[in-house]
Design a protein around this motif. Structure first.
Motif, short mmCIF file in Angstrom:
data_model
loop_
_atom_site.label_atom_id
_atom_site.label_comp_id
_atom_site.label_asym_id
_atom_site.label_seq_id
_atom_site.Cartn_x
_atom_site.Cartn_y
_atom_site.Cartn_z
N THR A 24 0.71 -1.43 -0.13
CA THR A 24 -0.09 0.00 0.07
C THR A 24 0.90 1.24 0.17
N VAL A 25 0.34 2.39 0.10
CA VAL A 25 1.31 3.73 0.14
C VAL A 25 0.91 4.40 1.25
N VAL A 26 1.88 4.75 2.03
CA VAL A 26 2.09 5.41 3.38
C VAL A 26 2.94 6.79 3.12
N ASN A 27 2.67 7.68 3.11
CA ASN A 27 3.47 9.04 3.18
C ASN A 27 4.33 8.88 1.73
N ASN A 28 3.42 8.59 0.56
CA ASN A 28 4.16 8.65 -0.64
C ASN A 28 5.01 7.48 -0.70
N LYS A 29 5.34 6.45 0.06
CA LYS A 29 6.40 5.38 0.08
C LYS A 29 5.35 3.92 0.25
N PRO A 30 6.10 2.98 -0.43
CA PRO A 30 5.16 1.58 -0.33
C PRO A 30 5.39 1.01 1.06
N HIS A 31 4.35 0.29 1.40
CA HIS A 31 4.50 -0.38 2.83
C HIS A 31 3.88 -1.85 2.27
N SER A 32 4.94 -2.79 2.43
CA SER A 32 4.43 -4.00 2.11
C SER A 32 4.35 -5.02 3.29
N LYS A 56 -3.62 -1.38 6.90
CA LYS A 56 -3.56 -1.62 5.44
C LYS A 56 -5.01 -1.19 5.27
N ALA A 57 -5.97 -1.30 6.13
CA ALA A 57 -7.54 -0.74 5.67
C ALA A 57 -7.26 0.92 5.59
N GLU A 58 -6.86 1.35 6.70
CA GLU A 58 -6.82 2.87 6.74
C GLU A 58 -5.79 3.41 5.49
N ALA A 62 -7.31 5.75 2.56
CA ALA A 62 -6.54 7.04 2.27
C ALA A 62 -5.91 6.98 0.66
N ASN A 63 -5.57 6.03 0.15
CA ASN A 63 -5.06 5.86 -1.08
C ASN A 63 -5.23 4.37 -1.75
N PRO A 64 -6.30 4.12 -2.48
CA PRO A 64 -6.49 2.90 -2.97
C PRO A 64 -5.63 1.97 -3.92
N ASN A 65 -4.43 2.83 -4.11
CA ASN A 65 -3.48 2.12 -5.19
C ASN A 65 -2.62 1.23 -4.30
N VAL A 66 -2.47 0.05 -4.95
CA VAL A 66 -1.86 -1.22 -4.47
C VAL A 66 -1.01 -2.04 -5.63
N HIS A 67 0.13 -2.74 -4.92
CA HIS A 67 0.66 -3.61 -5.79
C HIS A 67 1.05 -4.95 -5.00
N VAL A 68 0.72 -6.19 -6.05
CA VAL A 68 0.98 -7.29 -5.35
C VAL A 68 1.80 -8.05 -6.16
N LEU A 69 2.87 -8.73 -5.56
CA LEU A 69 3.77 -9.57 -6.12
C LEU A 69 3.36 -11.14 -5.48
N LEU A 70 3.16 -11.95 -6.46
CA LEU A 70 2.58 -13.24 -6.33
C LEU A 70 3.30 -14.40 -7.25
N GLY A 71 3.62 -15.46 -6.60
CA GLY A 71 3.99 -16.86 -7.34
C GLY A 71 5.30 -17.23 -7.16
N TYR A 72 6.20 -16.36 -6.75
CA TYR A 72 7.85 -16.82 -6.58
C TYR A 72 7.97 -17.77 -5.50
N SER A 73 8.14 -18.94 -6.01
CA SER A 73 8.14 -20.08 -4.83
C SER A 73 9.42 -20.43 -4.37
N ALA A 88 -7.57 -1.17 -4.88
CA ALA A 88 -8.30 -1.96 -3.46
C ALA A 88 -9.40 -1.18 -3.06
N VAL A 89 -10.29 -2.12 -2.57
CA VAL A 89 -11.57 -1.41 -1.90
C VAL A 89 -11.78 -2.33 -0.78
N LEU A 90 -12.53 -1.77 0.52
CA LEU A 90 -12.99 -2.71 1.59
C LEU A 90 -14.44 -3.38 1.01
N ARG A 91 -14.69 -4.55 1.28
CA ARG A 91 -15.76 -4.91 1.11
C ARG A 91 -16.15 -5.80 2.42
N THR A 92 -17.43 -5.57 2.57
CA THR A 92 -18.17 -6.18 3.78
C THR A 92 -19.42 -6.93 3.80
N GLY A 93 -19.44 -7.39 2.33
CA GLY A 93 -20.73 -7.96 1.99
C GLY A 93 -20.79 -9.35 2.70
#
Length: 160
Positions: A24-32, A56-58, A62-73, A88-93
């Motif tokens: 996610t983005v915190v103070n214009n920096k990535p937080h993983s 992460k929800a907060e 504040a900024n819905p832009n995210v980056h995901v790394l997935l797959g490297y085993s 990303a969006v928070l879903r409560t359904g």
């Protein structure tokens, strides 16, 4: 690599890997952090459970832009993986929460109806498929219009 082949490879990585990093983005920096991901039936959106009271929800509110790394085993330098950029969006359904609920979550939540249990829905706008030899990276642009999702892939020049 043609569009059909790259879509198949992307889906294989999505289906075969559940743990990855979410930035996610915190103070214009990535937080993983590491998260567990589930994909939808179409393989387009990713879902991950979290607590509504987490940083992460907060950060996503504040900024819905995210980056995901997935797959490297970790098997070696040639492992296939995905880099996903999106929002990303928070879903409560209840239906979505019930669909991805599993007993491993009991450590953090009282059950699928726990009000603190929410689901992050991540909609990629770009997916990069990595480490499939000289034909990668491959970039898939995702454009969502109404209820139709179209894949567009753009071969990326080799850096060799």
């Amino acid at each position: 690599m043609n569009e059909q082949k790259i879509a198949k490879k992307v889906n294989e990585v999505l289906e075969g890997n559940r743990v990855g990093t979410l930035a996610t983005v915190v103070n214009n920096k990535p937080h993983s952090r590491y998260m567990t991901f589930f994909s939808d039936e179409d393989g387009i959106a990713l879902y991950t459970p979290t607590n509504i009271n987490t940083h992460k929800a907060e950060e996503i509110e504040a900024n819905p832009n995210v980056h995901v790394l997935l797959g490297y085993s970790g098997e070696g330098y040639g492992d296939q993986y995905l880099e996903l950029s999106g929002t990303a969006v928070l879903r409560t359904g209840d239906q979505l929460k019930g669909r991805i609920w599993n007993d491993h979550m009991k450590e953090w939540f009282d059950g699928p109806n726990d009000p603190e249990y929410v689901v992050l829905e991540i909609t990629p706008n770009e997916i990069r498929f990595m480490n499939e030899g000289e034909e990668t990276p491959q970039t898939v642009q995702l454009y969502k219009k109404a209820h139709t999702v179209r894949f567009f892939y753009f071969p990326t020049a080799s850096f060799n």
